[in-house]
Scaffold this active site. Sequence first.
Site, PDB file in Angstrom:
ATOM      1  N   GLY A 291       0.839  -1.193   0.000  1.00  0.00           N
ATOM      2  CA  GLY A 291       0.000   0.000   0.000  1.00  0.00           C
ATOM      3  C   GLY A 291       0.872   1.240   0.000  1.00  0.00           C
ATOM      4  O   GLY A 291       2.045   1.179   0.393  1.00  0.00           O
TER       5      GLY A 291
ATOM      6  N   GLN B 185       3.060   9.967   1.379  1.00  0.00           N
ATOM      7  CA  GLN B 185       4.406   9.381   1.431  1.00  0.00           C
ATOM      8  C   GLN B 185       5.297   9.825   0.275  1.00  0.00           C
ATOM      9  O   GLN B 185       6.509   9.675   0.335  1.00  0.00           O
ATOM     10  CB  GLN B 185       4.317   7.847   1.446  1.00  0.00           C
TER      11      GLN B 185
ATOM     12  N   CYS C 262       6.214  -0.308   7.037  1.00  0.00           N
ATOM     13  CA  CYS C 262       5.875   0.907   6.301  1.00  0.00           C
ATOM     14  C   CYS C 262       7.044   1.297   5.409  1.00  0.00           C
ATOM     15  O   CYS C 262       8.190   1.271   5.837  1.00  0.00           O
ATOM     16  CB  CYS C 262       5.587   2.030   7.308  1.00  0.00           C
ATOM     17  N   LEU C 263       6.741   1.665   4.166  1.00  0.00           N
ATOM     18  CA  LEU C 263       7.807   2.068   3.242  1.00  0.00           C
ATOM     19  C   LEU C 263       8.522   3.326   3.725  1.00  0.00           C
ATOM     20  O   LEU C 263       9.642   3.599   3.311  1.00  0.00           O
ATOM     21  CB  LEU C 263       7.237   2.283   1.834  1.00  0.00           C
TER      22      LEU C 263
ATOM     23  N   HIS D 186      -4.022   1.865   7.782  1.00  0.00           N
ATOM     24  CA  HIS D 186      -2.643   2.363   7.849  1.00  0.00           C
ATOM     25  C   HIS D 186      -2.452   3.520   6.852  1.00  0.00           C
ATOM     26  O   HIS D 186      -1.898   4.570   7.202  1.00  0.00           O
ATOM     27  CB  HIS D 186      -1.699   1.190   7.541  1.00  0.00           C
ATOM     28  N   GLU D 187      -2.939   3.329   5.617  1.00  0.00           N
ATOM     29  CA  GLU D 187      -2.764   4.371   4.588  1.00  0.00           C
ATOM     30  C   GLU D 187      -3.613   5.602   4.909  1.00  0.00           C
ATOM     31  O   GLU D 187      -3.189   6.743   4.665  1.00  0.00           O
ATOM     32  CB  GLU D 187      -3.126   3.847   3.202  1.00  0.00           C
TER      33      GLU D 187
ATOM     34  N   HIS E  21      -1.831   7.795   7.184  1.00  0.00           N
ATOM     35  CA  HIS E  21      -0.851   8.644   6.488  1.00  0.00           C
ATOM     36  C   HIS E  21      -1.514   9.938   5.999  1.00  0.00           C
ATOM     37  O   HIS E  21      -0.926  11.014   6.088  1.00  0.00           O
ATOM     38  CB  HIS E  21      -0.266   7.928   5.261  1.00  0.00           C
TER      39      HIS E  21
END
Length: 179
Positions: free
Chosen positions: A46, A51, A91-92, A133-134, A137
């Site tokens: 995702g 991000q 997480c990226l 989670h997204e 962000h």
Amino acid sequence: MTKLAILEYPDPRLRTKAAPIEAVDATVRRLADDLLETMYGSNGVGLAATQVDVHRRLLVLDVSEERNRPIVLINPEIVATEEPGPCEEGCLSLPGIYASVTRAQKIRVRAQDRTGATFEMDAVGLTAVCIQHEMDHLDGRLFVDYLSELKRQVIRRRLAKERRQRTVGSEARSAAPVT
Ligand code: ZN
């Protein structure tokens, strides 16, 4: 499509609250394509626009094994949640960091698709966790915010050390899903 640079914790730009998307136009569709390209190219499941330093309410995900089921959510809203439970998250924006976070394991989400049409979908398990989670962000929140300040300090030190040691082109990847 373009692979974009991903902001890394503790970059303050990750704390920006994303603005609603007024019209789903060609620019928005291109952003969705670039996010998907960036997500696939980074082995993530995702990615939120935040991000890549674009502060608009758009996220993408693909939790399929085959990596061929992209989902684009524009202006997503969670309309129902059920069954809170722990899930290991990565997480990226925090490469190599994993921690258990409690989130609803079943959700119903309302969003617009890439044509601008509003739809609702039910999501369970990893899909449900990834969407939450997204969406965090988009509100400037990171999964480490659910941990203690002491744990966050340890994580910041570890990431700073790894950034110093990272050589160009080398990528350490875990088998766990990163979003
Ligand atoms: Zn993330």
